[in-house]
Motif scaffolding. Sequence first.
Motif, PDB file in Angstrom:
ATOM      1  N   SER A 203       0.898  -1.215   0.137  1.00  0.00           N
ATOM      2  CA  SER A 203       0.041  -0.149   0.105  1.00  0.00           C
ATOM      3  C   SER A 203       1.068   1.199  -0.202  1.00  0.00           C
ATOM      4  O   SER A 203       1.795   1.212   0.585  1.00  0.00           O
ATOM      5  N   SER A 205       0.484   5.623  -0.348  1.00  0.00           N
ATOM      6  CA  SER A 205      -0.160   7.022  -0.101  1.00  0.00           C
ATOM      7  C   SER A 205       0.886   8.118  -0.246  1.00  0.00           C
ATOM      8  O   SER A 205       1.974   7.956   0.485  1.00  0.00           O
ATOM      9  N   ASN A 222      -3.642  14.303  -3.352  1.00  0.00           N
ATOM     10  CA  ASN A 222      -3.453  13.078  -2.401  1.00  0.00           C
ATOM     11  C   ASN A 222      -3.821  12.041  -3.471  1.00  0.00           C
ATOM     12  O   ASN A 222      -4.505  11.911  -4.168  1.00  0.00           O
ATOM     13  N   ARG A 224      -3.705   7.455  -3.597  1.00  0.00           N
ATOM     14  CA  ARG A 224      -3.465   6.411  -2.515  1.00  0.00           C
ATOM     15  C   ARG A 224      -3.602   4.989  -3.463  1.00  0.00           C
ATOM     16  O   ARG A 224      -4.392   4.990  -4.252  1.00  0.00           O
TER      17      ARG A 224
END
Length: 552
Positions: A203, A205, A222, A224
């Motif tokens: 993962s 971000s 942003n 992600r």
Amino acid sequence: MKKARMFPFERNRYFYGKLLTVRDFESEQKYFNDKRRLLNRLLFGSGVVAGMQVVAVDDKTITVEMGVAIDYLGREIVISSPVTLKLSMIDGFTNNEYKKNVYLYAAYDEKGREPVHSVGNSSVRGEEMSEYNRFLESYRLYVKEEAPSPLSFEHAGLLEDVITIYQDSDVRVTQRMPKYANPGDVIDATLVVEKTLQTPRVSLSFAYAADGFDSLDKEGNNVRFLEPGDKQETEYRLSYSVKVQDRPGTIGKLTLNAGAVELFIGDNRIPLDHSVSHSVEIIAQPVADRILKDWYERSLDQAAEGFADQNVCLAKIGLLQLGPTYMIEQVERVPFGEYIPNASLMHRISQSGRSSSLNRFYAESQAYDLEYGSKPELDVVYHPERNAFDFKLGIPKPQTINDEMATGTVDVPLDTQEKSGMRFFSRGKRNFVTDEITHGLGNGQITVVVGLEEIPDPNAPVGSGGSKVYYGASDVFKDTEYEAELPNITFGTLIYPDKGSFRIGMKLGGATEATSLRVRWWAFKKLPDGANVQISGAQTAIAEAAAGSEKN
């Protein structure tokens, strides 16, 4: 061959009485080989021309189908027949780590064939010598366990700006953006996550800083990424878009600061100690023209020798570790797109009328209700700062009625007596009652309208009419063109309010040849005050027709 072809080509000049030596014959072959390979390299490029598919035969074995490729020096690589090998037997494969991706390459390789006695060498050296009589232009398969750099391919540096966010033996995270862009263009930044099959979920971000670009995402700057839990892949891509500001002649920057990046591999957070930044040149001229300009202005050394040590990657093979051994889980063919397309095919594709736009637009929409009978409304607003269209559509409400209704048919067989080939009711049964019918409107009082349906003869000529339903007394149409070919029947209904069902009773008023009758029924139920049901225009027409029949 490598550097000699950079100089003017020389070919043999033949004349009567010329003494031909080994040097002359070798230069004859070299002249034609070097010229052909130079043209291969500069005109066609490098990659797979046809075939060479890699297939997993079992957990540890692969087959490479026959095919043709051209390497980065312009040499033809020909696999003339399928070859099947255990992966562990291929050069370059090591057994110290099985949780990995490996890359299968094909390389040009010459091999000597047909050793023969060399008279000249034996006379010089005083002993029996042999030389190869032929060279076989063959190939060599080998494995690399490190992923190649995205910029190691010939065209990548012309088209893309690639940055590496993180890399270790199991995971590599890169991001790619176009090298050039025009003001007002919407361009993609593509995040690429490459991993082994047994590496835990990844993962990522981050928040990026943009200079020369405007974000088009509702979340702002942003980004992600979370690896899907129901998939098992070795590569994932995530794209997000930015709009290029009107600043031609400048360099756009998109920066990922180390402190703004959160990378997790499984439950472990991976600290990043450096920031990375894209550099995109914002230009006024068309991007395609600028790329071609760079291509044409490269040096001959860059064109002919810049990637001399690179070979053609045929497959990316994902391995799973099983205790002390491994198994082949995935085979991705030609993972870096190293293909050489047919020139005739590319011409046909270019003439097929397909086009692409450098500018992309986004659409957002919402709908709202209008009163019944109103005309639909459409309002469109363009937001140039986001290249987005906002559509608002007004849709008229459907008509409402204050009754619920249901309909259906029931076939009633007739129990009659036969006489002289005819059917009569004079001595047969005259009264018929259906089984209990559930109308589906729930408990409570309902009104039932019953009619007799006439089914058209399937053998009747086209245009003679479809089915008909007669409500009330059908004998009112006697001696007219609408006279029914049905017996005169009197209907009655028996309602069960507590059970949500009813029965239909029938009494025949005369003789008939029919063996069964089809009865069409309509059930209506009054809704409580304030309740209504929405119906379409077709249902409205049916309801009005049924109500008119009931009044008649």
